[in-house]
Write a protein that holds these residues in place. Sequence first.
Motif, mmCIF file in Angstrom:
data_model
loop_
_atom_site.group_PDB
_atom_site.id
_atom_site.type_symbol
_atom_site.label_atom_id
_atom_site.label_comp_id
_atom_site.label_asym_id
_atom_site.label_seq_id
_atom_site.Cartn_x
_atom_site.Cartn_y
_atom_site.Cartn_z
ATOM 1 N N CYS A 29 45.696 57.535 81.610
ATOM 2 C CA CYS A 29 46.044 57.211 80.230
ATOM 3 C C CYS A 29 47.558 57.094 80.076
ATOM 4 C CB CYS A 29 45.487 58.278 79.288
ATOM 5 S SG CYS A 29 45.881 57.976 77.549
ATOM 6 N N GLN A 30 48.269 58.078 80.588
ATOM 7 C CA GLN A 30 49.730 58.043 80.500
ATOM 8 C C GLN A 30 50.282 56.802 81.180
ATOM 9 O OE1 GLN A 30 50.142 61.863 82.426
ATOM 10 N NE2 GLN A 30 51.047 62.770 80.579
ATOM 11 N N ALA A 31 49.749 56.450 82.335
ATOM 12 C CA ALA A 31 50.243 55.291 83.076
ATOM 13 C C ALA A 31 50.112 54.015 82.256
ATOM 14 C CB ALA A 31 49.498 55.152 84.405
ATOM 15 N N VAL A 32 48.974 53.834 81.602
ATOM 16 C CA VAL A 32 48.759 52.619 80.808
ATOM 17 C C VAL A 32 49.671 52.613 79.585
ATOM 18 C CG1 VAL A 32 47.089 51.324 79.404
ATOM 19 C CG2 VAL A 32 46.418 52.228 81.646
ATOM 20 N N ILE A 33 49.697 53.681 78.831
ATOM 21 C CA ILE A 33 50.486 53.673 77.594
ATOM 22 C C ILE A 33 51.983 53.641 77.905
ATOM 23 C CG2 ILE A 33 50.562 56.164 77.109
ATOM 24 C CD1 ILE A 33 49.814 53.382 74.546
ATOM 25 N N LEU A 34 52.405 54.299 78.987
ATOM 26 C CA LEU A 34 53.826 54.266 79.345
ATOM 27 C C LEU A 34 54.276 52.889 79.813
ATOM 28 C CD1 LEU A 34 54.271 57.741 81.061
ATOM 29 C CD2 LEU A 34 55.307 56.969 78.908
ATOM 30 N N LEU A 51 54.863 59.725 74.135
ATOM 31 C CA LEU A 51 53.670 59.016 74.622
ATOM 32 C C LEU A 51 53.024 59.760 75.778
ATOM 33 C CD1 LEU A 51 55.016 55.369 74.503
ATOM 34 C CD2 LEU A 51 53.411 56.436 72.905
ATOM 35 N N ALA A 52 53.843 60.242 76.717
ATOM 36 C CA ALA A 52 53.307 61.007 77.840
ATOM 37 C C ALA A 52 52.633 62.281 77.342
ATOM 38 C CB ALA A 52 54.416 61.343 78.837
ATOM 39 N N SER A 53 53.185 62.893 76.313
ATOM 40 C CA SER A 53 52.593 64.118 75.755
ATOM 41 C C SER A 53 51.239 63.856 75.115
ATOM 42 C CB SER A 53 53.534 64.745 74.718
ATOM 43 O OG SER A 53 54.716 65.182 75.330
ATOM 44 N N ILE A 54 51.159 62.828 74.262
ATOM 45 C CA ILE A 54 49.881 62.598 73.581
ATOM 46 C C ILE A 54 48.820 62.045 74.524
ATOM 47 C CG2 ILE A 54 50.901 62.381 71.288
ATOM 48 C CD1 ILE A 54 50.442 59.358 71.472
ATOM 49 N N GLY A 55 49.239 61.430 75.633
ATOM 50 C CA GLY A 55 48.279 60.916 76.612
ATOM 51 C C GLY A 55 47.885 61.939 77.669
ATOM 52 N N SER A 56 48.518 63.109 77.660
ATOM 53 C CA SER A 56 48.331 64.060 78.761
ATOM 54 C C SER A 56 46.920 64.618 78.889
ATOM 55 C CB SER A 56 49.345 65.204 78.658
ATOM 56 O OG SER A 56 49.179 65.926 77.467
ATOM 57 N N GLU A 67 34.661 61.915 81.790
ATOM 58 C CA GLU A 67 34.009 61.148 80.723
ATOM 59 C C GLU A 67 34.709 59.790 80.590
ATOM 60 O OE1 GLU A 67 31.183 61.980 79.363
ATOM 61 O OE2 GLU A 67 31.060 63.964 80.249
ATOM 62 N N VAL A 68 35.211 59.415 79.417
ATOM 63 C CA VAL A 68 35.846 58.111 79.223
ATOM 64 C C VAL A 68 37.109 58.016 80.081
ATOM 65 C CG1 VAL A 68 36.949 56.566 77.561
ATOM 66 C CG2 VAL A 68 34.911 57.852 76.898
ATOM 67 N N CYS A 69 37.213 56.941 80.832
ATOM 68 C CA CYS A 69 38.350 56.701 81.722
ATOM 69 C C CYS A 69 39.663 56.794 80.953
ATOM 70 C CB CYS A 69 38.207 55.309 82.337
ATOM 71 S SG CYS A 69 39.655 54.717 83.232
ATOM 72 N N GLY A 70 40.622 57.492 81.547
ATOM 73 C CA GLY A 70 41.936 57.601 80.935
ATOM 74 C C GLY A 70 42.631 56.261 80.795
ATOM 75 N N GLY A 71 42.431 55.369 81.756
ATOM 76 C CA GLY A 71 43.009 54.033 81.657
ATOM 77 C C GLY A 71 42.498 53.302 80.434
ATOM 78 N N PHE A 72 41.198 53.417 80.188
ATOM 79 C CA PHE A 72 40.647 52.792 78.986
ATOM 80 C C PHE A 72 41.163 53.507 77.735
ATOM 81 C CE2 PHE A 72 37.481 52.345 75.627
ATOM 82 C CZ PHE A 72 37.592 50.976 75.444
ATOM 83 N N SER A 73 41.299 54.819 77.788
ATOM 84 C CA SER A 73 41.844 55.559 76.646
ATOM 85 C C SER A 73 43.256 55.070 76.309
ATOM 86 C CB SER A 73 41.865 57.059 76.937
ATOM 87 O OG SER A 73 40.556 57.558 77.070
ATOM 88 N N ALA A 78 46.886 51.787 72.796
ATOM 89 C CA ALA A 78 47.680 50.567 72.613
ATOM 90 C C ALA A 78 47.109 49.708 71.490
ATOM 91 C CB ALA A 78 47.749 49.783 73.915
ATOM 92 N N ALA A 79 45.799 49.727 71.311
ATOM 93 C CA ALA A 79 45.176 48.958 70.222
ATOM 94 C C ALA A 79 45.726 49.391 68.864
ATOM 95 C CB ALA A 79 43.654 49.116 70.258
ATOM 96 N N GLY A 80 46.085 50.668 68.744
ATOM 97 C CA GLY A 80 46.662 51.157 67.499
ATOM 98 C C GLY A 80 48.029 50.581 67.217
ATOM 99 N N LEU A 81 48.756 50.211 68.244
ATOM 100 C CA LEU A 81 50.042 49.547 68.060
ATOM 101 C C LEU A 81 49.825 48.064 67.758
ATOM 102 C CD1 LEU A 81 53.190 49.349 68.312
ATOM 103 C CD2 LEU A 81 52.778 48.759 70.699
ATOM 104 N N ILE A 82 48.922 47.442 68.486
ATOM 105 C CA ILE A 82 48.705 46.008 68.367
ATOM 106 C C ILE A 82 48.110 45.640 67.008
ATOM 107 C CG2 ILE A 82 47.436 44.045 69.328
ATOM 108 C CD1 ILE A 82 47.523 45.577 72.041
ATOM 109 N N LEU A 83 47.073 46.354 66.609
ATOM 110 C CA LEU A 83 46.418 46.131 65.309
ATOM 111 C C LEU A 83 46.236 47.485 64.635
ATOM 112 C CD1 LEU A 83 43.704 43.462 66.256
ATOM 113 C CD2 LEU A 83 45.839 43.085 65.000
ATOM 114 N N PRO A 84 47.309 48.012 64.026
ATOM 115 C CA PRO A 84 47.244 49.353 63.448
ATOM 116 C C PRO A 84 46.238 49.458 62.309
ATOM 117 C CG PRO A 84 49.430 48.355 63.118
ATOM 118 C CD PRO A 84 48.588 47.362 63.836
#
Length: 180
Positions: A29-34, A51-56, A67-73, A78-84
Amino acid sequence: MKLKLPENFSPEERGQMAEDYFRKGYNCCQAVILAFSDIIEANAGTDSRFLASIGSGFGGGMGRMREVCGGFSGMVMAAGLILPADNPSDMQARTANYSLVQEFAAEFKEKNGGSIICRELLGLGRTGNEEAKPSERTGEYYKKRPCPKIVAEAASIVARKIIALQDPEANSQDMRPDRG
């Protein structure tokens, strides 16, 4: 939302950034959002440490529960930034955000054997709960994990969508490269 993008912005570059973050020890998750931290900082005023903190907690399929893949998380974040959708009474924004998350899920599944579930992506079957201690990042670890490829693809999917939404002409087309 029109985002300020750096000159070198591309899906390949963002995918490589996500893979590099993962190889530095960040979770999926951190890798994708960072990989989008510069854009998020320029457009939403937050920094990479936040970002690293909230994705940790999303690593290892949410706290190594597989459970749900961190990469997908990270894609969902990112969807919240793109279409808040930050106003609960704005149903149009919420619908657009949820639609984007579903679009991300469909493409992520298409690229990853039909799943967004960590244990399935890792081939662990129906079990997957592990101790909370993260795995040591060694050469052997990287050889047996699909995670670097998964986070690179996740970031590339997000980047393609950002590009599509910057150009109204492109927005009406399917931006997946394997589509006609």
